[in-house]
Design a protein around this motif. Structure first.
Motif, mmCIF file in Angstrom:
data_model
loop_
_atom_site.group_PDB
_atom_site.id
_atom_site.type_symbol
_atom_site.label_atom_id
_atom_site.label_comp_id
_atom_site.label_asym_id
_atom_site.label_seq_id
_atom_site.Cartn_x
_atom_site.Cartn_y
_atom_site.Cartn_z
ATOM 1 N N SER A 58 0.947 14.677 13.918
ATOM 2 C CA SER A 58 -0.108 13.493 13.939
ATOM 3 C C SER A 58 0.099 12.205 12.729
ATOM 4 O O SER A 58 1.056 12.556 12.107
ATOM 5 N N ASP A 59 -0.317 11.334 13.318
ATOM 6 C CA ASP A 59 -0.057 10.098 12.510
ATOM 7 C C ASP A 59 -0.634 10.073 10.939
ATOM 8 O O ASP A 59 -0.490 9.308 10.280
ATOM 9 N N LEU A 60 -1.416 11.258 10.849
ATOM 10 C CA LEU A 60 -1.887 11.463 9.397
ATOM 11 C C LEU A 60 -0.685 11.657 8.661
ATOM 12 O O LEU A 60 -0.615 11.489 7.357
ATOM 13 N N PHE A 61 0.361 12.443 9.235
ATOM 14 C CA PHE A 61 1.702 12.667 8.078
ATOM 15 C C PHE A 61 2.366 11.340 7.786
ATOM 16 O O PHE A 61 2.698 10.635 8.638
ATOM 17 N N MET A 62 2.611 11.469 6.395
ATOM 18 C CA MET A 62 3.346 10.156 5.853
ATOM 19 C C MET A 62 4.504 10.582 5.462
ATOM 20 O O MET A 62 5.554 9.806 5.913
ATOM 21 N N TYR A 63 4.847 11.334 4.616
ATOM 22 C CA TYR A 63 6.250 11.736 4.115
ATOM 23 C C TYR A 63 5.997 13.047 3.245
ATOM 24 O O TYR A 63 4.827 13.428 2.754
ATOM 25 N N PHE A 101 5.013 20.400 2.045
ATOM 26 C CA PHE A 101 3.974 19.679 1.489
ATOM 27 C C PHE A 101 4.066 18.325 2.150
ATOM 28 O O PHE A 101 5.172 17.670 1.928
ATOM 29 N N PHE A 102 3.215 17.578 2.628
ATOM 30 C CA PHE A 102 3.077 16.323 3.217
ATOM 31 C C PHE A 102 2.147 15.634 2.440
ATOM 32 O O PHE A 102 1.038 16.133 2.454
ATOM 33 N N LYS A 132 -3.513 15.706 1.312
ATOM 34 C CA LYS A 132 -2.229 16.443 1.468
ATOM 35 C C LYS A 132 -2.312 17.683 2.768
ATOM 36 O O LYS A 132 -3.254 18.234 2.761
ATOM 37 N N LEU A 133 -1.548 17.666 3.438
ATOM 38 C CA LEU A 133 -1.210 18.758 4.473
ATOM 39 C C LEU A 133 -0.080 19.682 3.988
ATOM 40 O O LEU A 133 0.885 19.250 3.788
ATOM 41 N N VAL A 134 -0.342 20.828 4.679
ATOM 42 C CA VAL A 134 1.006 21.757 4.793
ATOM 43 C C VAL A 134 1.398 22.313 5.969
ATOM 44 O O VAL A 134 0.651 22.718 6.806
ATOM 45 N N LEU A 186 -4.696 20.990 2.225
ATOM 46 C CA LEU A 186 -4.734 21.520 0.864
ATOM 47 C C LEU A 186 -6.090 20.884 0.326
ATOM 48 O O LEU A 186 -6.488 19.593 -0.069
ATOM 49 N N ASP A 187 -6.983 21.690 0.483
ATOM 50 C CA ASP A 187 -8.284 21.082 -0.004
ATOM 51 C C ASP A 187 -8.363 20.500 -1.414
ATOM 52 O O ASP A 187 -7.655 21.128 -2.304
ATOM 53 N N GLY A 188 -9.327 19.808 -1.579
ATOM 54 C CA GLY A 188 -9.473 19.309 -3.161
ATOM 55 C C GLY A 188 -8.513 18.290 -3.848
ATOM 56 O O GLY A 188 -8.673 18.020 -4.744
ATOM 57 N N VAL A 189 -7.653 18.012 -3.014
ATOM 58 C CA VAL A 189 -6.467 16.971 -3.540
ATOM 59 C C VAL A 189 -6.908 15.648 -2.992
ATOM 60 O O VAL A 189 -7.198 15.210 -1.907
ATOM 61 N N GLU A 190 -6.910 14.593 -4.163
ATOM 62 C CA GLU A 190 -7.404 13.379 -3.724
ATOM 63 C C GLU A 190 -6.235 12.631 -3.224
ATOM 64 O O GLU A 190 -5.241 12.845 -3.183
ATOM 65 N N GLU A 191 -6.576 11.551 -2.688
ATOM 66 C CA GLU A 191 -5.593 10.368 -1.973
ATOM 67 C C GLU A 191 -5.109 9.958 -3.063
ATOM 68 O O GLU A 191 -5.531 8.953 -3.815
ATOM 69 N N THR A 192 -3.578 10.205 -3.331
ATOM 70 C CA THR A 192 -2.985 9.666 -4.754
ATOM 71 C C THR A 192 -1.525 10.103 -4.369
ATOM 72 O O THR A 192 -1.308 10.768 -3.594
#
Length: 396
Positions: free
Chosen positions: A339-344, A355-356, A362-364, A375-381
Motif C-alpha cells: 500500500s502507498d501507506l508504507f514509506m520506509y 517495522f515500517f 507504524k505498520l508491521v 502498531l497501535d498508539g504510535v504517533e506520526e513521528t
C-alpha cells in the motif's frame, strides 16, 4: 564368509528429499559451502520449491541472538503548538503483537526539564545504550541497572582553531577482549566557505560538495578518553548502523558500488564486503539507480540489507551469509508492491517482522504470514527500533 539369506542390504545413500529437508535448515554460510559436495546442491538457490522451504525455516527457526531480548521503540514527537515542541519517548515492546508496552524513564544527565536524547542506532551492547544530544554530547546508560556515564568531549573537537565541525557517529559497541565500551565517529572542520553552506544535508556532504579532511576518533569508557584512529576507512554512511559481537557495521559507497564496512572494536581494524547493489538490474532494470535506498537490519540473527526505490513500495531483502565473502549475499525476500501507506523500514523484529513508518503511524509486515498489522498508539513521528538484552554492566 557368505552372507546369510536374512541379512538385509543397507544403503549408504540418503534419500534426496530427506537431504533437501536437512539442507533447508542450514545457515546460509553452510548452505553456500555445501554446493561443492554435488552439482545439484550448488543449484539449490535456483530451485523455487527448495527456496520456499529454506525461507520458511530461516524465519521460523529460533536464533540465540534473540535470547532474553526485548524490542525498544524510540519515538520523537513534534508538537508545534505545545511546550516543549519536541517530546522523546522510549518504550519496550513485548507480547506476540507488541501490545504490551513499558515506558522507560530516561536519565537526565544534563539537568534539563525534558532531556532530548536519541539512541545511537547501532543498538544496545552488553546491556548498555549509547544516547546522544547532538554528536558531541553523549551518554552511556544501562536501563536495567540505571548506571550512567557522561562521555567527555573529543580531543579533536576542543583543538584550536575551534571551528564548526560536521560530526557523524558510526557505531557503539562492546570490546570483549578488554571488557570495554567504545564509540567510533568521524568529523571534519569546516572552513570559511563551508560555513556559508551549513544548511547542506548529509547527502550533500556525502557527494563531496564541501571540502574537508575527516578525522576518525574512538572513545574508550575504561580510559574515559578519545583518541585519534589512524585508519583510511570509508566514512560515508548510506543506511542504518549495526553492532554484532564486537563489530560495528555500516553501508558505504565508492564509484557507484556499495560496500559493507565492518570495524572490529578489539583490534581497531576494518574490512569491507562488496554488496550487490552496483547496478539497477539488481532490483529493476527500469528504475533510476540514483534513487536507490537501503537500510541495514538484523534478520533472525543475520545481517540483512533492505533495498528499495524512493517512488516504489516494493522492498528487496538480501541476507549476508559470511562477513568478507561478497558471494554469500543472498536475496531471500521480495515484499510488495505494498500500500502507498508504507514509506520506509525502521527496523526488524525477531520473528520475521519488518517495522515500517507509514503515512499515519507504524505498520508491521510479517514475512511468515505475509500479513500486515498496525502498531497501535504510535504517533506520526520519527521512530527507531532496536533490540535490548538485559545483561552486563558499565565497568570502569
Amino acid at each position: 564368509m557368505a552372507k546369510s539369506l536374512g541379512e538385509k542390504k543397507v544403503s549408504n545413500l540418503v534419500p534426496e528429499d530427506l537431504a533437501l529437508l536437512v539442507l533447508s535448515k542450514l545457515p546460509i554460510k553452510s548452505l553456500k559451502r555445501s554446493g561443492c559436495v554435488k552439482k545439484s546442491w550448488s543449484l539449490l538457490f535456483e530451485n523455487p520449491s527448495f527456496m520456499t522451504m529454506f525461507r520458511n525455516n530461516f524465519i521460523s527457526i529460533p536464533h540465540s541472538y534473540y535470547d532474553d531480548t526485548t524490542i525498544i521503540l524510540q519515538e520523537v514527537v513534534h508538537r508545534p503548538l505545545q511546550t516543549p515542541r519536541v517530546k522523546f519517548y522510549f518504550h519496550s515492546l513485548s507480547s506476540k503483537r507488541f501490545e504490551n508496552r513499558l515506558k522507560f524513564h530516561l536519565p537526565n544527565p544534563f539537568q534539563e526539564e525534558d532531556p532530548n536524547l536519541y539512541i545511537v542506532e547501532s543498538g544496545a551492547a552488553n546491556g548498555t545504550l549509547c544516547l546522544h544530544r547532538g554528536f558531541d554530547e553523549l551518554v552511556l546508560w544501562n536501563p536495567s541497572t540505571d548506571e550512567l556515564n557522561v562521555v567527555p568531549s573529543g580531543s579533536m573537537v576542543s583543538m584550536p582553531p575551534y571551528r564548526e565541525s560536521f560530526i557523524k557517529l558510526h557505531g557503539f559497541g562492546y570490546d570483549h577482549a578488554r571488557d570495554d565500551y567504545k564509540i567510533i565517529r568521524y568529523f571534519f572542520p569546516l572552513d570559511d566557505h563551508d560555513l556559508l553552506h551549513l544548511n547542506l544535508s548529509e547527502e550533500d556532504v556525502q557527494r563531496d560538495e564541501i571540502s574537508y579532511a575527516s578525522v576518525w576518533e574512538i572513545y574508550s569508557l575504561r580510559c574515559n578518553t578519545w583518541k585519534e584512529l589512524h585508519v583510511d576507512m570509508p566514512s560515508h554512511c548510506y543506511s542504518g548502523l549495526l553492532y554484532t559481537n564486537g563489530i560495528c557495521h555500516w553501508l558505504s559507497k565508492s564509484n557507484a558500488e556499495y560496500y559493507l564496512v565492518s570495524f572490529d572494536l578489539s583490534n581497531h581494524v576494518f574490512f569491507t564486503t562488496f554488496a550487490p547493489l552496483a547496478t539497477p538490474r539488481y532490483i529493476d532494470p527500469n528504475l533510476d539507480f540514483k534513487d536507490l535506498r537501503t537500510r541495514l537490519v538484523m534478520l533472525n540473527g543475520s545481517i540483512a540489507l533492505i533495498s528499495w526505490y524512493g517512488d516504489t513500495t516494493t522492498f528487496h531483502i538480501s541476507v549476508l551469509g559470511e562477513l568478507g565473502v561478497s558471494e554469500s549475499w543472498t536475496k531471500l525476500f521480495i515484499i510488495g508492491p505494498l500500500s502507498d501507506l508504507f514509506m520506509y523500514p525502521i527496523g526488524a523484529g525477531s520473528n520475521g517482522d519488518i517495522f515500517f513508518k507509514a503515512g499515519d503511524g507504524k505498520l508491521v509486515f510479517d514475512l511468515r504470514t505475509q500479513m500486515i498489522e498496525e502498531l497501535d498508539g504510535v504517533e506520526e513521528t520519527y521512530s527507531r527500533i532496536i533490540f535490548y538484552k538485559k545483561n552486563g554492566g558499565i565497568n570502569h
